[in-house]
Design a protein around this motif. Structure first.
Motif, PDB file in Angstrom:
ATOM      1  N   THR A 179       0.829  -1.205   0.000  1.00 30.15           N
ATOM      2  CA  THR A 179       0.000   0.000   0.000  1.00 30.15           C
ATOM      3  C   THR A 179       0.863   1.255   0.000  1.00 30.15           C
ATOM      4  O   THR A 179       0.571   2.227  -0.722  1.00 30.15           O
ATOM      5  N   PHE A 192       2.323   1.809  -3.397  1.00 26.83           N
ATOM      6  CA  PHE A 192       1.292   2.362  -4.282  1.00 26.83           C
ATOM      7  C   PHE A 192       1.114   3.857  -4.017  1.00 26.83           C
ATOM      8  O   PHE A 192       0.986   4.656  -4.958  1.00 26.83           O
ATOM      9  N   CYS A 193       1.132   4.242  -2.742  1.00 21.60           N
ATOM     10  CA  CYS A 193       0.992   5.656  -2.387  1.00 21.60           C
ATOM     11  C   CYS A 193       2.139   6.487  -2.965  1.00 21.60           C
ATOM     12  O   CYS A 193       1.926   7.607  -3.447  1.00 21.60           O
ATOM     13  N   SER A 210       1.487   7.332  -6.477  1.00 24.44           N
ATOM     14  CA  SER A 210       0.155   7.859  -6.782  1.00 24.44           C
ATOM     15  C   SER A 210       0.124   9.368  -6.971  1.00 24.44           C
ATOM     16  O   SER A 210      -0.827   9.884  -7.559  1.00 24.44           O
ATOM     17  N   VAL A 267      -2.178  10.128   3.175  1.00 20.02           N
ATOM     18  CA  VAL A 267      -2.405   9.359   1.947  1.00 20.02           C
ATOM     19  C   VAL A 267      -2.447   7.861   2.263  1.00 20.02           C
ATOM     20  O   VAL A 267      -3.292   7.126   1.747  1.00 20.02           O
ATOM     21  N   LEU A 268      -1.535   7.414   3.131  1.00 22.45           N
ATOM     22  CA  LEU A 268      -1.508   5.999   3.505  1.00 22.45           C
ATOM     23  C   LEU A 268      -2.780   5.606   4.246  1.00 22.45           C
ATOM     24  O   LEU A 268      -3.383   4.564   3.954  1.00 22.45           O
ATOM     25  N   HIS A 294      -5.628   7.015   4.051  1.00 20.45           N
ATOM     26  CA  HIS A 294      -6.737   7.085   3.095  1.00 20.45           C
ATOM     27  C   HIS A 294      -6.889   5.754   2.355  1.00 20.45           C
ATOM     28  O   HIS A 294      -7.998   5.240   2.170  1.00 20.45           O
ATOM     29  N   HIS A 295      -5.765   5.168   1.939  1.00 21.14           N
ATOM     30  CA  HIS A 295      -5.820   3.914   1.183  1.00 21.14           C
ATOM     31  C   HIS A 295      -6.024   2.704   2.101  1.00 21.14           C
ATOM     32  O   HIS A 295      -6.676   1.729   1.701  1.00 21.14           O
ATOM     33  N   CYS A 313      -9.740   2.972   3.535  1.00 16.06           N
ATOM     34  CA  CYS A 313     -10.784   3.084   2.515  1.00 16.06           C
ATOM     35  C   CYS A 313     -11.799   4.170   2.863  1.00 16.06           C
ATOM     36  O   CYS A 313     -13.005   4.022   2.680  1.00 16.06           O
ATOM     37  N   ARG A 319     -12.125   8.727   3.367  1.00 15.27           N
ATOM     38  CA  ARG A 319     -11.504   9.966   2.978  1.00 15.27           C
ATOM     39  C   ARG A 319     -10.902  10.658   4.187  1.00 15.27           C
ATOM     40  O   ARG A 319     -11.585  11.062   5.115  1.00 15.27           O
TER      41      ARG A 319
END
Length: 309
Positions: A39, A42-43, A46, A297-298, A300-301, A304, A306
């Motif tokens: 994750t 991915f961040c 992103s 950001v982490l 947030h992902h 799941c 906001r």
């Protein structure tokens, strides 16, 4: 005559149950941190602020190396617990890839420490020194240096006959000692590890000392210097842990001769978590939760939902 048979069956059942429990206790934390690492990677891809900021480029490469090392270590651990024997060729390929990624982490940590040193001690020159081009060169250099170490290690294979080893099963589970029993290679590994540890430690400690001295200057950003000191101390801890895998196998070898099998199995699992899994997970914990830019950001992902990003 049924008692010995029942006793043997019970021992086999305990052995299978033991392996299942050990596999679960190691795989569960490994999968959890692999998810966190994935994750976070991915961040870091992103947003442009992560893709084009030099320290995040270094962090991404550190995560790639740690994640690859964690995957291969977990696979090898499960194969050993399941008593699965590999061919010499397959074991050699996996161990070579594992040694490559294991050698990346301490070198990337040195680059990250030097970046923090320049940011605090030479803030006006930071943008001209720490560029994406120079960062790319540093990353390529670390991978090349680790690859050169692997090539050098494999040169010791020339002393052995390699004919027909591609299809020959090993007598024991896959380790450096079982795959490549060469005293000269072991001396080389110890010398290389000592060289990397001493050199990297000196670089991190020197960076930390420079930051502490610079923090006393009236023109230095105190908040940035304080964060840099904490980061460099964590880098020193990471450095020690990233090289702790070198004592993992010797410790297990010594314990195997002195403790009972049941005790050894549980100690083996604890050592694996401490020396193999934990060092590969600290990066995501330190930067994922400690960095104010990455954290929202982490989360947030991961959650799941906001969060302010």
């Amino acid at each position: 005559m049924s008692l010995p048979l029942n006793s043997t069956t019970e021992q086999q059942y305990q052995s299978v149950l033991e392996r299942i429990v050990v596999s679960f206790l190691s795989t569960a934390p490994a999968c959890f941190f692999l998810f966190i690492n994935g994750t976070l990677m991915f961040c870091l891809r992103s947003k442009p602020v992560f893709r084009y900021t030099c320290r995040y480029i270094l962090l991404y490469n550190l995560l790639v190396a740690d994640t690859a090392q964690l995957v291969m270590s977990q696979v090898m651990f499960l194969l050993a617990v399941g008593r699965v024997k590999l061919t010499y060729a397959l074991c050699g390929t996996i161990k070579t890839a594992a040694n490559l990624t294991a050698g990346i982490s301490p070198l990337i940590l040195v680059a990250m420490s030097l970046e923090r040193y320049v940011a605090v001690c030479h803030p006006l020159r930071h943008a001209s020194i720490i560029t994406t081009r120079n960062t790319a060169v540093a990353v390529i250099t670390t991978w090349a240096f680790s690859s050169l170490n692997n090539v050098t290690r494999n040169l010791f294979l020339l002393e052995h006959s390699l004919e027909n080893l591609g299809s020959v099963l090993m007598q024991d589970y896959c380790t450096d000692v079982a795959w490549f029993p060469n005293p000269l290679r072991e001396y080389y590994d110890r010398a290389y590890t000592a060289f990397v540890f001493v050199s990297a430690s000196l670089a991190v400690i020197s960076s930390y000392t420079g930051v502490v001295i610079a923090a006393k200057s009236a023109s230095t950003d105190k908040g940035l210097a304080r964060k840099a000191r904490k980061t460099l101390l964590l880098h020193l801890v990471q450095l020690g842990l990233s090289l702790s895998y070198t004592i993992h196998y010797p410790l297990l070898t010594g314990l195997a001769r002195t403790v009972r099998r049941l005790v050894f199995v549980w100690v083996q699992n604890v050592f694996y978590v401490l020396f193999i899994i934990l060092p590969r997970c600290l990066t995501s914990l330190i930067y994922g939760l400690g960095d104010q830019t990455i954290r929202p950001v982490l989360l947030h992902h991961l959650c799941c939902r906001r969060v302010g990003v």
